[in-house]
Every structure is written in structure tokens, then in C-alpha cells.
Design an enzyme around this catalytic site. Structure first.
Site, mmCIF file in Angstrom:
data_model
loop_
_atom_site.group_PDB
_atom_site.id
_atom_site.type_symbol
_atom_site.label_atom_id
_atom_site.label_comp_id
_atom_site.label_asym_id
_atom_site.label_seq_id
_atom_site.Cartn_x
_atom_site.Cartn_y
_atom_site.Cartn_z
ATOM 1 N N GLU A 98 0.835 -1.204 0.000
ATOM 2 C CA GLU A 98 0.000 0.000 0.000
ATOM 3 C C GLU A 98 0.872 1.257 0.000
ATOM 4 O O GLU A 98 0.568 2.233 -0.693
ATOM 5 C CB GLU A 98 -0.937 -0.017 1.208
ATOM 6 C CG GLU A 98 -2.019 1.031 1.165
ATOM 7 C CD GLU A 98 -3.021 0.837 0.046
ATOM 8 O OE1 GLU A 98 -3.191 1.790 -0.759
ATOM 9 O OE2 GLU A 98 -3.650 -0.222 -0.040
ATOM 10 N N GLU A 105 1.744 6.297 -7.147
ATOM 11 C CA GLU A 105 0.710 7.262 -7.537
ATOM 12 C C GLU A 105 1.224 8.691 -7.436
ATOM 13 O O GLU A 105 0.959 9.514 -8.311
ATOM 14 C CB GLU A 105 -0.534 7.084 -6.671
ATOM 15 C CG GLU A 105 -1.335 5.847 -7.019
ATOM 16 C CD GLU A 105 -2.586 5.691 -6.170
ATOM 17 O OE1 GLU A 105 -2.760 6.458 -5.188
ATOM 18 O OE2 GLU A 105 -3.388 4.810 -6.486
#
Length: 159
Positions: A98, A105
Site C-alpha cells: 500500500e 501514484e
């Protein structure tokens, strides 16, 4: 072009690391290029990343809560240390995935800014898929290790 040019291709500053001179570019983020002065400084930066993810990423919070529940159930069910370790490592891998997804991102967003690019979509989708696969694997591990003992406890209470 002189060697003292400040064009983006030319290094404008340097840093020493392990006796070697490392060139790097100067920008308005000079501190981003500094090496942490100590192990505690490195840990502080790592903690800042975890803190950022926890504050801004809903899925990181969900994975943290579900992982905490899994560890809590494992302790309550008195799972052997090896099984708790496997669950803990699996949770750690999901959280690490994560964090990597968040980093990818951010870098993609920094690169493409507000523009759509198919390669940016692929990078983000693949990073999200990596998190999804690791989460499914973690569910499988927790299911195999926790559910049988939890079923025995529930059946003994009901029966």
C-alpha cells in the site's frame, strides 16, 4: 557550454557518501537530496511516510485496522507463535504494498500533472493490482490460520 553551466542536465552541487562524491541537481527542493544525518533521521522520514499514508489513504487505514483485528484474534485464539508470525509478515507485506502504491501514484501524478496518459493509468492500475493481490493472499493466510480455530470456539459456545 562551460562546465559551470546550471542547465538541468548538469549537476550543480555534490554530496559525499562513503567517501565518494555524488552529483545531484539543485532545485527548490534542496533538502530532498540530503542524506539523513543519522539512523534516527532515517526512521523519522520513514515514520513521516507511514503517518502520511495513514492520514491520507483510506485503504491504508482499512488494512491497518483489519490487520490489527487479525493479530488480536490470533492472540485471543492463542495461535502458535509461528502462525502469528506468518500473519504478521503477511500484514506487513500488504501495508508495504500500500505504501509503494501511494508512492507510485504520487510520482505518476507529479510526472503527468493534470494530464491523462495511458502509461500513467497502467502504472497506477498495476500498483493497485499488486495491493489487491497481496490483500487476497493475506485473507487466505488469515483464513487458513484463524478461521478453523475461530469456528471451534464459536461451535463450542453455541453447542
Amino acid at each position: 557550454m562551460s562546465s559551470e553551466s546550471t542547465s538541468p542536465e548538469m549537476p550543480t552541487q555534490s554530496s559525499k557518501r562513503d567517501g565518494k562524491v555524488l552529483p545531484f541537481k539543485s532545485s527548490n527542493r534542496d533538502l530532498a537530496w540530503h542524506i539523513a544525518p543519522s539512523v534516527f533521521g532515517s526512521l523519522r522520514y520513514a515514520w513521516m511516510g507511514i503517518s502520511y499514508a495513514f492520514q491520507t489513504q483510506r485503504n491504508f487505514r482499512i488494512h491497518t485496522i483489519v490487520g490489527s483485528i487479525a493479530i488480536g484474534l490470533g492472540i485471543w485464539l492463542q495461535l502458535p507463535a509461528v502462525e502469528l508470525t506468518v500473519i504478521g509478515i503477511t500484514i506487513g507485506l500488504v501495508l508495504a504494498m500500500e505504501l509503494l502504491n501511494t508512492a507510485i501514484e504520487a510520482v505518476v501524478d507529479l510526472t503527468v500533472k493534470q494530464n491523462y496518459h495511458e502509461l500513467a493509468k497502467i502504472a497506477k492500475d498495476c500498483a493497485a493490482a499488486a495491493v489487491l493481490i497481496s490483500a487476497f493472499a493475506a485473507l487466505g493466510v488469515a483464513g487458513c490460520l484463524i478461521l478453523p480455530k475461530l469456528a471451534i470456539v464459536v461451535l463450542s459456545v453455541l453447542g
